[in-house]
Design an enzyme around this catalytic site. Sequence first.
Site, PDB file in Angstrom:
ATOM      1  N   TRP A  73       4.390 -13.412  18.587  1.00  0.00           N
ATOM      2  CA  TRP A  73       3.550 -13.646  17.399  1.00  0.00           C
ATOM      3  C   TRP A  73       3.242 -15.133  17.441  1.00  0.00           C
ATOM      4  O   TRP A  73       4.137 -15.959  17.268  1.00  0.00           O
ATOM      5  CB  TRP A  73       4.320 -13.249  16.144  1.00  0.00           C
ATOM      6  CG  TRP A  73       3.515 -13.242  14.890  1.00  0.00           C
ATOM      7  CD1 TRP A  73       2.738 -12.217  14.414  1.00  0.00           C
ATOM      8  CD2 TRP A  73       3.429 -14.290  13.909  1.00  0.00           C
ATOM      9  NE1 TRP A  73       2.176 -12.579  13.217  1.00  0.00           N
ATOM     10  CE2 TRP A  73       2.575 -13.836  12.878  1.00  0.00           C
ATOM     11  CE3 TRP A  73       3.987 -15.561  13.796  1.00  0.00           C
ATOM     12  CZ2 TRP A  73       2.274 -14.606  11.762  1.00  0.00           C
ATOM     13  CZ3 TRP A  73       3.680 -16.332  12.686  1.00  0.00           C
ATOM     14  CH2 TRP A  73       2.829 -15.852  11.683  1.00  0.00           C
ATOM     15  N   ASN A  98      12.402 -16.459  21.000  1.00  0.00           N
ATOM     16  CA  ASN A  98      11.994 -16.310  19.596  1.00  0.00           C
ATOM     17  C   ASN A  98      12.380 -17.595  18.881  1.00  0.00           C
ATOM     18  O   ASN A  98      13.459 -18.132  19.125  1.00  0.00           O
ATOM     19  CB  ASN A  98      12.741 -15.164  18.912  1.00  0.00           C
ATOM     20  CG  ASN A  98      12.301 -13.803  19.394  1.00  0.00           C
ATOM     21  OD1 ASN A  98      11.396 -13.690  20.215  1.00  0.00           O
ATOM     22  ND2 ASN A  98      12.947 -12.772  18.883  1.00  0.00           N
ATOM     23  N   GLY A  99      11.536 -18.050  17.950  1.00  0.00           N
ATOM     24  CA  GLY A  99      11.880 -19.244  17.177  1.00  0.00           C
ATOM     25  C   GLY A  99      10.924 -20.380  17.482  1.00  0.00           C
ATOM     26  O   GLY A  99       9.881 -20.185  18.129  1.00  0.00           O
ATOM     27  N   GLU A 482       3.001  -6.931  -7.313  1.00  0.00           N
ATOM     28  CA  GLU A 482       3.312  -6.178  -6.102  1.00  0.00           C
ATOM     29  C   GLU A 482       2.115  -5.306  -5.686  1.00  0.00           C
ATOM     30  O   GLU A 482       1.801  -5.187  -4.499  1.00  0.00           O
ATOM     31  CB  GLU A 482       4.576  -5.330  -6.347  1.00  0.00           C
ATOM     32  CG  GLU A 482       4.962  -4.357  -5.252  1.00  0.00           C
ATOM     33  CD  GLU A 482       5.265  -4.988  -3.907  1.00  0.00           C
ATOM     34  OE1 GLU A 482       5.193  -6.226  -3.773  1.00  0.00           O
ATOM     35  OE2 GLU A 482       5.545  -4.236  -2.963  1.00  0.00           O
ATOM     36  N   LYS A 486       0.275  -5.602  -2.112  1.00  0.00           N
ATOM     37  CA  LYS A 486       0.136  -4.452  -1.207  1.00  0.00           C
ATOM     38  C   LYS A 486      -1.328  -4.263  -0.826  1.00  0.00           C
ATOM     39  O   LYS A 486      -1.646  -4.063   0.346  1.00  0.00           O
ATOM     40  CB  LYS A 486       0.640  -3.161  -1.866  1.00  0.00           C
ATOM     41  CG  LYS A 486       2.116  -2.989  -2.034  1.00  0.00           C
ATOM     42  CD  LYS A 486       2.883  -2.654  -0.777  1.00  0.00           C
ATOM     43  CE  LYS A 486       3.369  -3.902  -0.104  1.00  0.00           C
ATOM     44  NZ  LYS A 486       4.663  -4.399  -0.509  1.00  0.00           N
ATOM     45  N   GLU A 489      -2.593  -7.129   1.526  1.00  0.00           N
ATOM     46  CA  GLU A 489      -2.041  -7.248   2.881  1.00  0.00           C
ATOM     47  C   GLU A 489      -2.460  -6.122   3.813  1.00  0.00           C
ATOM     48  O   GLU A 489      -2.578  -6.342   5.008  1.00  0.00           O
ATOM     49  CB  GLU A 489      -0.520  -7.467   2.866  1.00  0.00           C
ATOM     50  CG  GLU A 489       0.345  -6.297   2.575  1.00  0.00           C
ATOM     51  CD  GLU A 489       1.835  -6.639   2.650  1.00  0.00           C
ATOM     52  OE1 GLU A 489       2.249  -7.407   3.517  1.00  0.00           O
ATOM     53  OE2 GLU A 489       2.592  -6.103   1.824  1.00  0.00           O
ATOM     54  N   HIS A 505      -7.539 -16.551 -20.610  1.00  0.00           N
ATOM     55  CA  HIS A 505      -7.370 -17.985 -20.334  1.00  0.00           C
ATOM     56  C   HIS A 505      -8.002 -18.378 -19.000  1.00  0.00           C
ATOM     57  O   HIS A 505      -7.703 -19.435 -18.466  1.00  0.00           O
ATOM     58  CB  HIS A 505      -5.877 -18.357 -20.351  1.00  0.00           C
ATOM     59  CG  HIS A 505      -5.247 -18.099 -21.686  1.00  0.00           C
ATOM     60  ND1 HIS A 505      -5.514 -18.862 -22.800  1.00  0.00           N
ATOM     61  CD2 HIS A 505      -4.402 -17.130 -22.102  1.00  0.00           C
ATOM     62  CE1 HIS A 505      -4.848 -18.391 -23.836  1.00  0.00           C
ATOM     63  NE2 HIS A 505      -4.166 -17.334 -23.433  1.00  0.00           N
ATOM     64  N   LYS A 604       6.629  -8.413  10.353  1.00  0.00           N
ATOM     65  CA  LYS A 604       7.621  -7.767   9.493  1.00  0.00           C
ATOM     66  C   LYS A 604       8.712  -8.746   9.069  1.00  0.00           C
ATOM     67  O   LYS A 604       9.081  -8.803   7.905  1.00  0.00           O
ATOM     68  CB  LYS A 604       8.223  -6.562  10.225  1.00  0.00           C
ATOM     69  CG  LYS A 604       9.217  -5.771   9.393  1.00  0.00           C
ATOM     70  CD  LYS A 604       8.530  -5.074   8.251  1.00  0.00           C
ATOM     71  CE  LYS A 604       9.496  -4.314   7.354  1.00  0.00           C
ATOM     72  NZ  LYS A 604       8.871  -4.060   6.033  1.00  0.00           N
TER      73      LYS A 604
END
Length: 609
Positions: A73, A98-99, A482, A486, A489, A505, A604
Amino acid sequence: MCGIVGAIADRDVVPLLIDGLKRLEYRGYDSAGLAVVDGEVRRVRRTGRVAEMEAAAQAEGFRAALGIGHTRWATHGGVTESNAHPHISHGEIALVHNGIIENHEQQRERLRALGYAFESQTDTEVIAHLIHHYRSQGDDLLAALQRAVRELDGAYALAVVDKREPGRLVAARMGCPLLVGLGEGENFVASDVSAIVSVTRRVIYLEEGDTAEVTRQGVRIFDAEGRPAQREVHVSDVSLASLELGPYRHFMQKEIHEQPRAIADTIEAVVDAGGFSPALFGADAQALLRDVDRVQILACGTSHYAGLVARYWIEAIAGIPCAVDIASEYRYRKVVADPRQLVVTISQSGETLDTMEALKYAKSLGHAKTLAICNVPESAIPRASALVFYTRAGAEIGVASTKAFTTQLVALFALAGTLARLRGALTEAQQAEYLEALRHLPGSVQHALNLEPQIVAWAERFATKEHALFLGRGVHYPIALEGALKLKEISYIHAEAYPAGELKHGPLALVDSEMPVVVIAPNDSLLEKVKSNIQEVRARGGEMFVFADADSHFGESEGVHVIRTPRHVGVLSPVVHAIPVQLLAYHAALARGTDVDKPRNLAKSVTVE
Ligand code: AGP
């Protein structure tokens, strides 16, 4: 995010590596690759899906008994084949990572001066060259790895092979999860147990600073000082079924429908503990929770919204002040420490870097009362916490969190009840009433799932829109948040959520006939206020989509569509109302043809800052 799998065996490991990478796909990635040692180091990398890389490996006849694979990623450097892992140094060392290495610029300069050339823009390539550098000074592969990692700042999980040492692979971990899988005459490394669960369930979780040597015959582990270390062998209970799609079209759809079972399994822990008891949170919980006078919740994304719901419960049921912070903000804020404060982290994955760092920061301030609410056993955040509650949602594969959220809510409700009991703020009769509400919860959730056909009809109308507003009040405001998260995304429709009273407002200026407005409006103490807020929207021509329970007495009228949620379910109503907003997002995404389980740009487990 990125995923690692490695294997050494007496058989061809290429199918194992590909299978492992496919099982890691859910974490989110944009390129994939593998390297094998077969007399020489051979490598194949592709941007896009693992299947494309697999086809290339087959076409080139990859076969070997030692290899490593990776899903990347992108962080440092774009999504290109040359940035994909494995990275190779001088045709000898191949490495997956990874990292993020924070001092990669300095290392790059130093290695350039030593004559190393770079083919990628990644921070990872420096590690391959650094290991090669020490290898060429006479170190064996393990010693070279151990020397190299001492010079790295940042986070890493690494798996490395060397064509001159075909009998082993080596690995290292700091800040990113990595485990060793134990087989019969073959052994593995992986960043996530799901990658190797088809070949073994016996795993050793490496600890911070560990390095490991993995051969066919066994595993040797060394601590951060390079001393031999003993680590416990765990038998993973991740079920293969939870990693398979079965009859469903998407993991998100499967996981939405698994919620009655996941919630019932999580409630079972409460029943087994005889109600709201400190025993739910670990052996030391009685002593740690007894004198708690404030609660601080830390989390990201959906888990943060679970925390926002919990704040209402903890304050109303236990009478304890509760603050909720986004972990990535808390970790950089000057915080006033309070030794009697309970610091609660919420994380599905248990790996989220921001949440982990916020926890470390809280501990550095002297907070010893730490509790993790987590869905992944043995993950980093619970391991760093004094107390733990494991939700029993089972593996969650879809990037959009669903069953993890609702089971987190159950865990947090149990926490509110437990804190209340410890303070003497909960009578036996109240406890019995709350436990009864919990017992009915899986049934109410199932009723909410049965609304799916009506929600599909709404979703088709949403699919043509580019914006949406979500409104709620009180404990249902986080459910509006939420719902908006959802929707954005997975369908890429821009959505915002507001407490309904806040509309006038500012956000009311956005409302016109093109702006669908979703309202969570069960029959609670704020219902009449919500009804007034709805009138404000209707008067401006906004189209309303209202989730209201039977007791809310909401009538349909022009521009006001109503779906009746299960009858008023009292204090646990936010859990039930999470279901329709999940279904709405899922079906809107389906209608728009997006990649529901792997939405663009997302991962994820977010293991970078
Ligand atoms: C949820 O749908 C998201 N994909 C995301 O917000 C997620 O909840 C967040 O990244 C936190 O993850 P965690 O629970 O694993 O810590």
